[in-house]
Design a protein around this motif. Structure first.
Motif, PDB file in Angstrom:
ATOM      1  N   GLU A  41      30.992  40.954  43.469  1.00 28.57           N
ATOM      2  CA  GLU A  41      32.432  40.945  43.366  1.00 28.57           C
ATOM      3  C   GLU A  41      32.943  41.813  41.921  1.00 28.57           C
ATOM      4  O   GLU A  41      32.234  41.778  41.058  1.00 28.57           O
ATOM      5  CB  GLU A  41      32.767  39.675  42.935  1.00 28.57           C
ATOM      6  CG  GLU A  41      34.264  39.132  42.693  1.00 28.57           C
ATOM      7  CD  GLU A  41      34.667  37.668  42.591  1.00 28.57           C
ATOM      8  OE1 GLU A  41      35.385  37.240  41.725  1.00 28.57           O
ATOM      9  OE2 GLU A  41      34.296  37.219  43.747  1.00 28.57           O
ATOM     10  N   LEU A  42      33.971  42.428  42.126  1.00 23.78           N
ATOM     11  CA  LEU A  42      34.533  43.525  41.275  1.00 23.78           C
ATOM     12  C   LEU A  42      35.970  43.121  41.050  1.00 23.78           C
ATOM     13  O   LEU A  42      36.758  42.646  41.893  1.00 23.78           O
ATOM     14  CB  LEU A  42      34.380  44.959  41.354  1.00 23.78           C
ATOM     15  CG  LEU A  42      33.032  45.382  41.778  1.00 23.78           C
ATOM     16  CD1 LEU A  42      32.964  46.937  42.361  1.00 23.78           C
ATOM     17  CD2 LEU A  42      32.343  45.461  40.458  1.00 23.78           C
ATOM     18  N   THR A  43      36.292  43.177  39.651  1.00 20.50           N
ATOM     19  CA  THR A  43      37.764  42.905  39.404  1.00 20.50           C
ATOM     20  C   THR A  43      38.627  44.133  38.715  1.00 20.50           C
ATOM     21  O   THR A  43      38.256  44.486  37.700  1.00 20.50           O
ATOM     22  CB  THR A  43      37.813  41.690  38.353  1.00 20.50           C
ATOM     23  OG1 THR A  43      37.193  40.717  39.126  1.00 20.50           O
ATOM     24  CG2 THR A  43      39.355  41.405  38.116  1.00 20.50           C
ATOM     25  N   LEU A  44      39.550  44.580  39.391  1.00 23.52           N
ATOM     26  CA  LEU A  44      40.416  45.416  39.195  1.00 23.52           C
ATOM     27  C   LEU A  44      41.407  44.954  37.750  1.00 23.52           C
ATOM     28  O   LEU A  44      41.713  43.841  37.675  1.00 23.52           O
ATOM     29  CB  LEU A  44      41.435  46.296  40.200  1.00 23.52           C
ATOM     30  CG  LEU A  44      40.641  46.420  41.572  1.00 23.52           C
ATOM     31  CD1 LEU A  44      41.631  46.653  42.646  1.00 23.52           C
ATOM     32  CD2 LEU A  44      40.077  47.975  40.988  1.00 23.52           C
ATOM     33  N   GLY A  45      41.765  46.192  37.002  1.00 27.96           N
ATOM     34  CA  GLY A  45      42.589  45.698  35.924  1.00 27.96           C
ATOM     35  C   GLY A  45      41.796  45.361  34.695  1.00 27.96           C
ATOM     36  O   GLY A  45      42.655  45.299  33.396  1.00 27.96           O
ATOM     37  N   LEU A  46      40.789  45.159  34.380  1.00 30.76           N
ATOM     38  CA  LEU A  46      40.040  44.968  33.212  1.00 30.76           C
ATOM     39  C   LEU A  46      39.785  46.293  32.369  1.00 30.76           C
ATOM     40  O   LEU A  46      39.946  47.389  33.110  1.00 30.76           O
ATOM     41  CB  LEU A  46      38.488  44.514  33.630  1.00 30.76           C
ATOM     42  CG  LEU A  46      38.489  42.832  34.404  1.00 30.76           C
ATOM     43  CD1 LEU A  46      36.906  42.745  34.586  1.00 30.76           C
ATOM     44  CD2 LEU A  46      39.185  42.070  33.336  1.00 30.76           C
TER      45      LEU A  46
END
Length: 199
Positions: A41-46
């Motif tokens: 899982e990867l999170t954009l916007g960090l």
């Protein structure tokens, strides 16, 4: 004539018997690929880029392979020839690695999440009588792709003697006057409702 046909069949049978062990040997030595991790899982916007390095375990060790990487949806994530994945948009993509020699394949399921991109509230202005309540009903977008960790909204009132607000965005009118009720996400998105309280 019959003897000639029998002789040919005998030669073919011998050839098949000779090739069978070779075929079995090739199958026994065929590569098995296992991509690590199997899910990611990867999170954009960090503050840092949404990237990951995938690795491949080849069984048996030392087996010759020619690996090829691919993404089921290049609009969501792309992968280079080293297994280096870059997330581009919220969603789910299957990152596959394939051995061009044997056809063996392994897959990592990649889930791309994002920080809130929009915060909306029920009203930007409201009039209330003292003692009345208003639920600002905050909504974050795109809701299905925002991790629970980043769904928190911090609420504050510019004048708690006029109106207060709880952790869910529910406003309570206290006494006559004007107060600004502000909601802010973890990544700095804000919405303000100006509340005018009357007797």
């Amino acid at each position: 004539m019959r003897m000639c046909v029998r002789a040919r069949l005998s030669v073919l049978s011998c050839l098949l018997l000779l090739l069978a062990p070779l075929s079995a040997c090739r199958d026994a030595n065929a590569a098995v690929l296992v991509v690590h991790p199997g899910t990611k899982e990867l999170t954009l916007g960090l503050p840092f880029r949404a990237v990951a390095q995938l690795s491949v375990e080849v069984r048996p060790a030392g087996t010759h392979t020619r690996l090829e990487w691919s993404s089921s949806d290049t609009g969501i994530a792309v992968v280079d020839e080293r297994g280096f994945v870059t997330a581009l948009a919220p969603g789910t993509a299957r990152i596959s690695v394939r051995d061009a020699e044997s056809g063996a394949r392994s897959v990592c399921t990649l889930k791309v999440r994002t920080l809130p991109q929009e915060l909306s509230i029920r009203a930007n202005r409201a009039e209330l009588r003292a003692g009345r309540k208003l639920n600002l009903s905050p909504k974050l977008s795109p809701a299905p792709y925002i991790p629970t960790l980043y769904k928190t909204i911090t609420w504050s009132s510019s004048r708690t003697d006029v109106a207060t607000v709880d952790a869910r965005g529910r406003v309570t009118a206290v006494s006559p006057g004007t107060a600004e009720i502000t909601g802010q996400t973890v990544n700095g998105l804000t919405q303000v409702c100006v509340v005018e309280v009357r007797d």
